[in-house]
Design a protein around this motif. Sequence first.
Motif, PDB file in Angstrom:
ATOM      1  N   TYR A  39      48.326  33.403  44.267  1.00  0.00           N
ATOM      2  CA  TYR A  39      47.147  32.537  44.306  1.00  0.00           C
ATOM      3  C   TYR A  39      46.290  32.839  45.532  1.00  0.00           C
ATOM      4  O   TYR A  39      45.064  32.959  45.435  1.00  0.00           O
ATOM      5  CB  TYR A  39      47.561  31.065  44.318  1.00  0.00           C
ATOM      6  N   ARG A  40      46.938  32.961  46.686  1.00  0.00           N
ATOM      7  CA  ARG A  40      46.178  33.188  47.921  1.00  0.00           C
ATOM      8  C   ARG A  40      45.460  34.530  47.892  1.00  0.00           C
ATOM      9  O   ARG A  40      44.282  34.633  48.261  1.00  0.00           O
ATOM     10  CB  ARG A  40      47.106  33.092  49.141  1.00  0.00           C
ATOM     11  N   SER A  41      46.164  35.587  47.454  1.00  0.00           N
ATOM     12  CA  SER A  41      45.544  36.916  47.445  1.00  0.00           C
ATOM     13  C   SER A  41      44.394  36.994  46.448  1.00  0.00           C
ATOM     14  O   SER A  41      43.314  37.513  46.756  1.00  0.00           O
ATOM     15  CB  SER A  41      46.596  37.979  47.106  1.00  0.00           C
ATOM     16  N   THR A  42      44.621  36.473  45.243  1.00  0.00           N
ATOM     17  CA  THR A  42      43.565  36.527  44.239  1.00  0.00           C
ATOM     18  C   THR A  42      42.358  35.721  44.687  1.00  0.00           C
ATOM     19  O   THR A  42      41.209  36.153  44.521  1.00  0.00           O
ATOM     20  CB  THR A  42      44.077  36.016  42.887  1.00  0.00           C
ATOM     21  N   ALA A  43      42.589  34.553  45.282  1.00  0.00           N
ATOM     22  CA  ALA A  43      41.473  33.728  45.750  1.00  0.00           C
ATOM     23  C   ALA A  43      40.708  34.438  46.863  1.00  0.00           C
ATOM     24  O   ALA A  43      39.466  34.431  46.875  1.00  0.00           O
ATOM     25  CB  ALA A  43      41.987  32.377  46.230  1.00  0.00           C
ATOM     26  N   LYS A  44      41.416  35.049  47.797  1.00  0.00           N
ATOM     27  CA  LYS A  44      40.732  35.767  48.884  1.00  0.00           C
ATOM     28  C   LYS A  44      39.904  36.919  48.319  1.00  0.00           C
ATOM     29  O   LYS A  44      38.758  37.150  48.740  1.00  0.00           O
ATOM     30  CB  LYS A  44      41.765  36.290  49.882  1.00  0.00           C
ATOM     31  N   LEU A  45      40.453  37.632  47.336  1.00  0.00           N
ATOM     32  CA  LEU A  45      39.732  38.742  46.715  1.00  0.00           C
ATOM     33  C   LEU A  45      38.507  38.246  45.952  1.00  0.00           C
ATOM     34  O   LEU A  45      37.410  38.815  46.067  1.00  0.00           O
ATOM     35  CB  LEU A  45      40.676  39.499  45.772  1.00  0.00           C
ATOM     36  N   VAL A  46      38.659  37.166  45.185  1.00  0.00           N
ATOM     37  CA  VAL A  46      37.539  36.643  44.407  1.00  0.00           C
ATOM     38  C   VAL A  46      36.425  36.140  45.328  1.00  0.00           C
ATOM     39  O   VAL A  46      35.236  36.376  45.068  1.00  0.00           O
ATOM     40  CB  VAL A  46      38.013  35.533  43.450  1.00  0.00           C
ATOM     41  N   ARG A  47      36.784  35.460  46.401  1.00  0.00           N
ATOM     42  CA  ARG A  47      35.755  35.002  47.353  1.00  0.00           C
ATOM     43  C   ARG A  47      34.970  36.188  47.908  1.00  0.00           C
ATOM     44  O   ARG A  47      33.743  36.146  48.034  1.00  0.00           O
ATOM     45  CB  ARG A  47      36.390  34.211  48.504  1.00  0.00           C
ATOM     46  N   HIS A  48      35.688  37.241  48.252  1.00  0.00           N
ATOM     47  CA  HIS A  48      35.054  38.449  48.791  1.00  0.00           C
ATOM     48  C   HIS A  48      34.094  39.067  47.777  1.00  0.00           C
ATOM     49  O   HIS A  48      32.943  39.396  48.107  1.00  0.00           O
ATOM     50  CB  HIS A  48      36.154  39.445  49.175  1.00  0.00           C
TER      51      HIS A  48
END
Length: 443
Positions: A160-169
């Motif tokens: 969840y954390r990695s995907t969210a960080k990637l999507v925000r970017h």
Amino acid sequence: MTPKQRTRLAAALATAGALSMTLLGPTTHAGADPVRPDCPRGLACDWIPAAYEQTGDPGDKETYGNYDTSDRPHTNKIRFIVLHDTEEDFDTTLKIFQNPLKQTSAHYVVRSADGHVTQMVRNKDVAWQAGNWYVNSHSIGIEQEGVAVDGAKWYTPEMYRSTAKLVRHLAAEYDIPLDRQHIIGHDGVPPTSASGTRNMHWDPGPYWDWNRFMALLGRPTVPTASARSELVTVSPDFKKNKQEFRDCEKGVDLPVQGSSAVPLHTAPSADAPLFSDPGLHPDGSPGTNCAADWGSKISATQQAVVADRVPGWTAIWWYGQKAWFRTPAHTRTTTPTAGYVVRPRKGRDEVPVYGVAYPEKSEYPADFADQRVGAPLGYTIKAGQSYPGGGEAPTGYFHAPTIDSSRPYDHTYFRGEEKYVTVQIGHRIAFVKASDVDIVRVR
């Protein structure tokens, strides 16, 4: 996650790590300069290229894989991010995308055990991931290691954390709105035609915690309108929203567990039939509790327009009809929301809905054979109904029938003048012509 799954993932981690160390040197693909992954700072991310190879006679349109080169966003604008699950382990997924005979790819793959990210297609290029060529042409695809019917076992905090960080970017880089008409699951991708509805995918499935994910994006569901707002966001508590679904492909009942999905009925009663998506059930048969039957469910963080209310139940407009779901008093199954809705223009009895936003036939060159236009889906927006949406969808068709051919018009993006907007017509997004509708701000 079970010990067996963790063992398998550890092995995948070691294999993928060794492979990435080999490929992270002066790696090129499709004649490009050395590639570095496009990832936010602080995210564990590497680059392993998907296959881009000729696999047969250059005159055959089906002889290469697994993506198309382009020059996005200078040609076709990137407007959507599509979240998938792999239905395979991480290492197998990488191998599939490296095999040109598989004819599939995604821009990124996220590992379950630790949230590690591997980029496999550059964002300027078009991955073959969504099952809708228009959406492929205007989106970035992110595969997440997991199996949809296995529930939350694969969807770890690290993922969840990695995907969210990637999507925000990515959303910041390409100016993509952080809402559920633009950040969608594979289950939210529309078919390109009415006949294709039953072939569409339904991942990441009912056990992906959309409330949690959107909160990590900085877009938690909070009230932004009065309690009687006609626009609501579905927001059940994932852990408390225990649902019983069935894996109809295997013929087994899935364990009762927390879910983002809320069942939809044809009347305000638990005994009423489940809602039947006319695209999935053209014979008019009732909807089912199959995990794959997304027409009979709405997901947390999706918005809908209220059509009616009775004590303990709310009806919403859904695929052109009323669909009811339980909203017991003193629960937060829905959250009043301010936003935009789409309605037929005055004098229109109904408005056609499309799965693509292609140009008109007259906008293509006269000598161009593939003058692709959109055909209406099996849904319409009727007078008196409203649906969330209103964001402009790029109008255009990306033509890429061969691998780097010098043919006229090959790898060409054709823009159209007709404006389309995105709507949340049911569980999947779709598109309507802006000239057919009014876009209204509701509070």
